[in-house]
Design a protein around this motif. Structure first.
Motif, PDB file in Angstrom:
ATOM      1  N   GLY B 174       0.840  -1.191   0.000  1.00 12.90           N
ATOM      2  CA  GLY B 174       0.000   0.000   0.000  1.00 12.90           C
ATOM      3  C   GLY B 174       0.875   1.241   0.000  1.00 12.90           C
ATOM      4  O   GLY B 174       1.993   1.224   0.517  1.00 12.90           O
ATOM      5  N   LEU B 175       0.367   2.321  -0.584  1.00 13.79           N
ATOM      6  CA  LEU B 175       1.140   3.574  -0.665  1.00 13.79           C
ATOM      7  C   LEU B 175       0.184   4.748  -0.567  1.00 13.79           C
ATOM      8  O   LEU B 175      -0.913   4.725  -1.134  1.00 13.79           O
ATOM      9  CB  LEU B 175       1.878   3.637  -2.013  1.00 13.79           C
ATOM     10  CG  LEU B 175       2.360   5.012  -2.479  1.00 13.79           C
ATOM     11  CD1 LEU B 175       3.665   5.370  -1.784  1.00 13.79           C
ATOM     12  CD2 LEU B 175       2.549   5.047  -3.983  1.00 13.79           C
ATOM     13  N   ILE B 176       0.603   5.777   0.161  1.00 15.28           N
ATOM     14  CA  ILE B 176      -0.152   7.034   0.119  1.00 15.28           C
ATOM     15  C   ILE B 176       0.855   8.174  -0.021  1.00 15.28           C
ATOM     16  O   ILE B 176       1.911   8.152   0.613  1.00 15.28           O
ATOM     17  CB  ILE B 176      -1.075   7.224   1.349  1.00 15.28           C
ATOM     18  CG1 ILE B 176      -1.990   8.432   1.134  1.00 15.28           C
ATOM     19  CG2 ILE B 176      -0.295   7.359   2.638  1.00 15.28           C
ATOM     20  CD1 ILE B 176      -3.186   8.465   2.067  1.00 15.28           C
ATOM     21  N   THR B 177       0.543   9.136  -0.895  1.00 15.76           N
ATOM     22  CA  THR B 177       1.469  10.256  -1.113  1.00 15.76           C
ATOM     23  C   THR B 177       0.728  11.583  -1.084  1.00 15.76           C
ATOM     24  O   THR B 177      -0.495  11.638  -1.254  1.00 15.76           O
ATOM     25  CB  THR B 177       2.167  10.141  -2.490  1.00 15.76           C
ATOM     26  OG1 THR B 177       1.170   9.958  -3.495  1.00 15.76           O
ATOM     27  CG2 THR B 177       3.152   8.989  -2.532  1.00 15.76           C
ATOM     28  N   GLN B 178       1.509  12.635  -0.906  1.00 17.44           N
ATOM     29  CA  GLN B 178       0.964  13.993  -0.871  1.00 17.44           C
ATOM     30  C   GLN B 178       0.792  14.501  -2.310  1.00 17.44           C
ATOM     31  O   GLN B 178       1.548  14.110  -3.187  1.00 17.44           O
ATOM     32  CB  GLN B 178       1.954  14.882  -0.109  1.00 17.44           C
ATOM     33  CG  GLN B 178       1.418  16.211   0.321  1.00 17.44           C
ATOM     34  CD  GLN B 178       2.279  16.836   1.414  1.00 17.44           C
ATOM     35  OE1 GLN B 178       2.178  16.479   2.577  1.00 17.44           O
ATOM     36  NE2 GLN B 178       3.134  17.755   1.047  1.00 17.44           N
ATOM     37  N   ASP B 179      -0.183  15.402  -2.508  1.00 14.25           N
ATOM     38  CA  ASP B 179      -0.474  15.850  -3.884  1.00 14.25           C
ATOM     39  C   ASP B 179       0.385  17.049  -4.297  1.00 14.25           C
ATOM     40  O   ASP B 179      -0.121  18.092  -4.687  1.00 14.25           O
ATOM     41  CB  ASP B 179      -1.960  16.191  -4.024  1.00 14.25           C
ATOM     42  CG  ASP B 179      -2.342  17.415  -3.223  1.00 14.25           C
ATOM     43  OD1 ASP B 179      -1.602  17.767  -2.281  1.00 14.25           O
ATOM     44  OD2 ASP B 179      -3.366  18.050  -3.535  1.00 14.25           O
ATOM     45  N   ASP B 180       1.713  16.898  -4.168  1.00 14.67           N
ATOM     46  CA  ASP B 180       2.611  17.978  -4.587  1.00 14.67           C
ATOM     47  C   ASP B 180       3.894  17.385  -5.170  1.00 14.67           C
ATOM     48  O   ASP B 180       3.977  16.165  -5.375  1.00 14.67           O
ATOM     49  CB  ASP B 180       2.922  18.914  -3.400  1.00 14.67           C
ATOM     50  CG  ASP B 180       3.628  18.200  -2.262  1.00 14.67           C
ATOM     51  OD1 ASP B 180       3.846  16.973  -2.372  1.00 14.67           O
ATOM     52  OD2 ASP B 180       3.969  18.852  -1.268  1.00 14.67           O
TER      53      ASP B 180
END
Lengths: 290, 386
Positions: B174-180
């Motif tokens: 699983g991965l989560i990233t910031q929108d920048d």
């Protein structure tokens, strides 16, 4: 179903925090006709003061709560007396700009007075996880939902039955006529700022209990403002309920439509609602827009 | 013959004058002082890295000044706050170069801010060592006067994901990233390894910068059945994610990136933060090198600034050491040209807190060696792992 329930409970918990801060916006608007763009920053300052009390004076939950309430009252009164009262009678635009300036100053003060590190508010309460089946919820989250509901009832009674509450409504409706009736508008304004600071501050303290304190906390104000618009800028109770609606909508959208939709969903709902009811769900029709 | 000699003399005089003018044109240096400028976010949430980096610069400068300065000249450090706002970074760089007349620059703020001031730096030609946010654009293509100490975000993520993939074969990711731009770099690094190793990614989230509640995101992660999770938040986001995972009663293998590898985070995560993997190119404070760095800082910093130290203080210290060392090697009359030439000659400079630093002809990036660390809640520290 468990998935839905977990989203719903988490949404209610964060929505209750938005609701408390949104009520802070509405109290000031209802009494002074002003949108306070420093609401998120005032919320953050109160939470930081609560943390300072917990680390320097006592970690007892009652001491911290009392200290935070007193600090929030003082903060609200000082801002009203020093910053806002000199702006009485000035154009609304200028007054709103003053609150924006105030927001920047309060935001920067965090780094000068405290620091940029995140901190946890530990008062021996709020962090325990309660499990109902496979659904987990922290005691602080349960407490903030209960607090919002209690405050909604208390504020309804205050505006409906207390002399001061009626005076505040009178000033909001027509301050000149209220003045002729012997009501001191400045006193009502001061009371509104103090009350707003306390209500939003409670939201900030609960946020710090459930999450943490950081200089980014002022952004709660940006999330709570749409809740106020949704509930009605002049509707204190409506703003509280608006917060719950935004929290639930965000979480359901995030859970079912994807992470990216979480931040968008609340605003999308506001656009739809405002197209139908431009004054908000519970707001009165003759709101002055700023 | 006399005519030729006269012409030659005039030419020589002209060349000498132009060299003198060039020497005089390099600002920020007097008989007693050299000015080093810096622009960092000192207010707002990113102050966590800006303040720490500036403290690292201060430690190196105080150390050099305590040893007599650079060839007898004391270093004056001029620091500007940009609040992590790019327009203010540009203003700040203009201020320290045009008004304070800095001889060289350190820093500079975040990745976006460094990129934004690059044309200004190139045009002015001022020797600059960047240490806060290493991104490829800063050294590709190499700029004559701009050097970068560190490792690229993308390489860091590739190293971390490769390590976790080797230790957890066949697991769901699983991965989560910031929108920048930061989030994009993290995702690019992750995708590189996913393609190469054919990892099974069951959850991929993207959150908006400033998001504080991750309840629905982590519920989605749980629902996906991910067993290894790359938390692409910075500080507060990672704390919120770990607390949500604890609430949801799941404990996947978690990896975080170095911007979030600061010790106070572990205290806030509580037991949920135990065993988290991180990647970095500076030594952990729990090790001998980290302890020695803190000891050194104690003697050089006011007590109030000690609490602002984190990993960015180490990167700042290393960059300042490299710059000071290059100016020092220029002798009594340092110039920009000499400083740049000496920075280019930097070879295996030891700082004690990361692998030796080197640049070279056309090489403006130090490409630091990476290591994997794991958090330990009982000691609130990160320790290297094999």
């Amino acid at each position: 179903m468990q998935y839905f329930m977990q989203l719903l409970i988490s949404g209610l918990a964060i929505g209750a925090i938005y609701g408390l801060i949104a009520m802070g916006f509405a109290v000031i608007y209802k009494s002074t006709g002003l949108v306070n763009f420093a609401q998120g920053e005032m919320t953050m300052i109160t939470a930081y003061i609560a943390w300072t009390i917990s680390t320097t004076v006592s970690g007892n939950v009652f001491v911290v709560a009392l200290g935070a309430i007193v600090a929030a009252v003082v903060l609200g009164l000082v801002i009203e007396r020093v910053v806002m009262r000199p702006m009485l009678g000035e154009p609304v635009f200028a007054t709103v700009m003053v609150t924006i300036g105030l927001a920047v100053i309060l935001r920067s003060s965090i780094n000068f007075i405290w620091d940029a590190y995140p901190h946890g508010l530990d008062v021996g309460f709020g962090r325990t996880i309660v499990r109902i089946g496979s659904i987990g919820v922290r005691t602080g989250q349960i407490a903030v939902i209960a607090t919002l509901l209690l405050l909604l009832a208390a504020i309804w009674a205050f505006f409906r039955y207390s002399k001061i509450g009626v005076a505040m409504r009178a000033v909001a409706a027509d301050d000149r006529t209220a003045l002729l009736m012997g009501i001191s508008a400045t006193r009502v304004h001061a009371l509104a700022w103090a009350a707003s600071s306390v209500i939003a501050g409670i939201g900030g303290v609960f946020f710090a209990l459930s999450y943490d304190l950081s200089p980014a906390m002022f952004q709660l104000g940006l999330k709570a403002f749409p809740a106020t618009i949704l509930g009605g800028l002049d509707a204190v109770l409506g703003s509280g309920l608006g917060g719950l609606l935004i929290g639930i909508t965000e979480n359901l959208a995030g859970g079912y439509l994807g992470s990216g939709m979480k931040e968008v969903a609340g605003f999308a709902m506001i656009i739809v609602v405002l197209m139908v009811r431009p004054f908000g769900i519970f707001g009165e029709r003759d709101i002055e827009r700023v | 013959m006399i005519k030729y000699l006269a012409t030659a003399s005039l030419l020589l005089a002209g060349v000498s004058l132009s060299i003198g003018a060039a020497l005089a044109a390099d600002p920020g240096i007097t008989d007693t002082e050299i000015v080093i400028g810096d622009v960092e976010p000192l207010t707002g949430p990113p102050a966590l890295l800006g303040v720490a980096a500036s403290i690292g610069h201060k430690i190196a400068i105080a150390e050099a000044n305590a040893a007599g300065g650079i060839n007898g000249r004391k270093i004056k450090y001029v620091l500007e706050d940009d609040g992590y706002v790019t327009a203010r970074t540009i203003q700040g760089v203009k201020k320290v170069t045009d008004v304070d007349k800095a001889f060289a620059l350190l820093g500079i703020s975040g990745s976006g801010q460094s990129i934004a001031v690059m044309p200004l730096l190139e045009k002015s030609g001022i020797p600059t060592v960047i240490d806060v946010a290493p991104v490829k654009f800063l050294w590709e293509p190499p700029r004559k006067n701009v050097f970068v100490v560190g490792q690229s975000y993308e390489e860091g993520i590739i190293h971390l994901v490769n390590y976790l993939a080797e230790k957890n074969p066949g697991k769901k990711w699983g991965l989560i990233t910031q929108d920048d731009d930061y989030g994009i770099t993290v995702r690019d690094g992750f995708d590189t390894v996913v393609k190469a190793r054919k990892l099974n990614v069951v959850y991929s989230g993207n959150y908006k910068k400033g998001q504080q509640d991750f309840s629905s995101d982590m519920l989605q992660l749980k629902d996906s059945g991910a067993e290894v999770f790359l938390a692409g938040g910075i500080i507060g986001e990672n704390i919120a994610m770990m607390k949500e995972l604890e609430k949801l009663n799941i404990k996947p293998v978690v990896g975080i990136f170095w911007p979030g590898r600061v010790e106070p985070v572990l205290k806030l995560m509580g037991p949920a933060g135990d065993g988290i993997y991180a990647v970095d190119y500076v030594e952990p404070f729990a090790g001998a090198a980290g302890k020695a760095f803190l000891e050194k800082a104690k003697g050089l910093l006011p007590e109030a600034e000690m609490k602002g130290i984190n990993r960015y203080s180490m990167t700042g210290y290393a960059a300042a050491k490299v710059l000071i060392s290059a100016i020092d090697r220029c002798g009594k009359q340092p110039t920009w040209a000499c400083t740049i030439a000496e920075l280019e000659k930097t070879k295996n400079v030891e700082t004690g807190i990361m692998a030796p630093i080197s640049f070279g002809p056309g090489v403006r990036f130090s490409n630091q060696k990476l290591q994997i660390m794991q958090s330990e809640f009982s000691t609130l520290s990160f320790k290297p792992v094999n």
